[in-house]
Design a protein around this motif. Structure first.
Motif, mmCIF file in Angstrom:
data_model
loop_
_atom_site.group_PDB
_atom_site.id
_atom_site.type_symbol
_atom_site.label_atom_id
_atom_site.label_comp_id
_atom_site.label_asym_id
_atom_site.label_seq_id
_atom_site.Cartn_x
_atom_site.Cartn_y
_atom_site.Cartn_z
ATOM 1 N N LYS A 13 -11.089 13.548 0.210
ATOM 2 C CA LYS A 13 -10.016 12.570 0.055
ATOM 3 C C LYS A 13 -8.744 13.211 0.582
ATOM 4 O O LYS A 13 -8.472 14.366 0.295
ATOM 5 N N PHE A 14 -8.013 12.446 1.364
ATOM 6 C CA PHE A 14 -6.736 12.963 1.854
ATOM 7 C C PHE A 14 -5.762 11.823 2.082
ATOM 8 O O PHE A 14 -6.155 10.670 2.181
ATOM 9 N N LEU A 15 -4.485 12.168 2.130
ATOM 10 C CA LEU A 15 -3.430 11.191 2.371
ATOM 11 C C LEU A 15 -3.033 11.218 3.827
ATOM 12 O O LEU A 15 -3.037 12.274 4.469
ATOM 13 N N LYS A 16 -2.676 10.051 4.341
ATOM 14 C CA LYS A 16 -2.139 9.974 5.694
ATOM 15 C C LYS A 16 -1.105 8.858 5.717
ATOM 16 O O LYS A 16 -1.117 7.961 4.869
ATOM 17 N N PRO A 17 -0.214 8.894 6.691
ATOM 18 C CA PRO A 17 0.788 7.821 6.779
ATOM 19 C C PRO A 17 0.117 6.465 6.974
ATOM 20 O O PRO A 17 -0.901 6.352 7.661
ATOM 21 N N ASN A 18 0.680 5.456 6.351
ATOM 22 C CA ASN A 18 0.182 4.096 6.492
ATOM 23 C C ASN A 18 0.287 3.693 7.965
ATOM 24 O O ASN A 18 1.359 3.741 8.548
ATOM 25 N N MET B 151 2.189 6.049 2.298
ATOM 26 C CA MET B 151 1.036 6.933 2.459
ATOM 27 C C MET B 151 -0.180 6.235 1.869
ATOM 28 O O MET B 151 -0.081 5.564 0.834
ATOM 29 N N ILE B 152 -1.320 6.393 2.541
ATOM 30 C CA ILE B 152 -2.549 5.792 2.025
ATOM 31 C C ILE B 152 -3.605 6.886 1.838
ATOM 32 O O ILE B 152 -3.599 7.893 2.550
ATOM 33 N N GLU B 153 -4.484 6.668 0.885
ATOM 34 C CA GLU B 153 -5.552 7.641 0.629
ATOM 35 C C GLU B 153 -6.785 7.258 1.437
ATOM 36 O O GLU B 153 -7.211 6.113 1.438
ATOM 37 N N ILE B 154 -7.326 8.231 2.125
ATOM 38 C CA ILE B 154 -8.517 8.037 2.951
ATOM 39 C C ILE B 154 -9.665 8.827 2.325
ATOM 40 O O ILE B 154 -9.492 9.970 1.923
ATOM 41 N N GLU B 155 -10.819 8.195 2.239
ATOM 42 C CA GLU B 155 -12.013 8.881 1.758
ATOM 43 C C GLU B 155 -12.972 9.030 2.921
ATOM 44 O O GLU B 155 -13.278 8.080 3.630
ATOM 45 N N TYR C 43 0.799 -1.227 0.000
ATOM 46 C CA TYR C 43 0.000 0.000 0.000
ATOM 47 C C TYR C 43 0.833 1.279 0.000
ATOM 48 O O TYR C 43 0.305 2.358 -0.218
#
Length: 104
Positions: free
Chosen positions: A57-62, A48-52, A45
């Motif tokens: 939509k935003f990115l956050k650390p895995n 960084m992962i995309e969160i909805e 993954y």
């Protein structure tokens, strides 16, 4: 190092008749398995992962990264409890092919 090889090396360092020591080795091996799974998750993954969240939509650390750090600390503590501090045991995944550029 393969799991079976690691177990063999760890068992050779303890009194195999001491059930508490054997249990610690089993816990150590379980933590190593989880650590390797975290590596696989991060590789799959990314860092960084995309969160909805609804329309956002935003990115956050895995989150696997912080869990991997916790597991690493637990492995080190358990290793110290098993008096493994002076052994040259490296926990890696045979499929690891990371380099420094993966962090950027």
């Amino acid at each position: 190092m393969k799991q079976a090889d690691l177990k063999k090396q760890l068992m050779s360092q303890i009194d195999e008749n001491d059930q508490m020591e054997v249990e610690k080795v089993e816990r150590y091996l379980d933590l190593v398995k989880l650590y390797r799974k975290m590596n696989a998750s991060i590789a799959k993954y990314g860092p960084m992962i995309e969160i909805e969240n609804g329309s956002q939509k935003f990115l956050k650390p895995n989150p696997a990264i912080s869990e991997k750090i916790k597991l690493s600390s637990a492995i080190i503590r358990l290793g110290k409890d098993l008096n493994l501090e002076n052994l040259n045991i490296t926990i890696t995944d045979p499929d690891d092919d990371y380099d420094e550029s993966d962090l950027t």
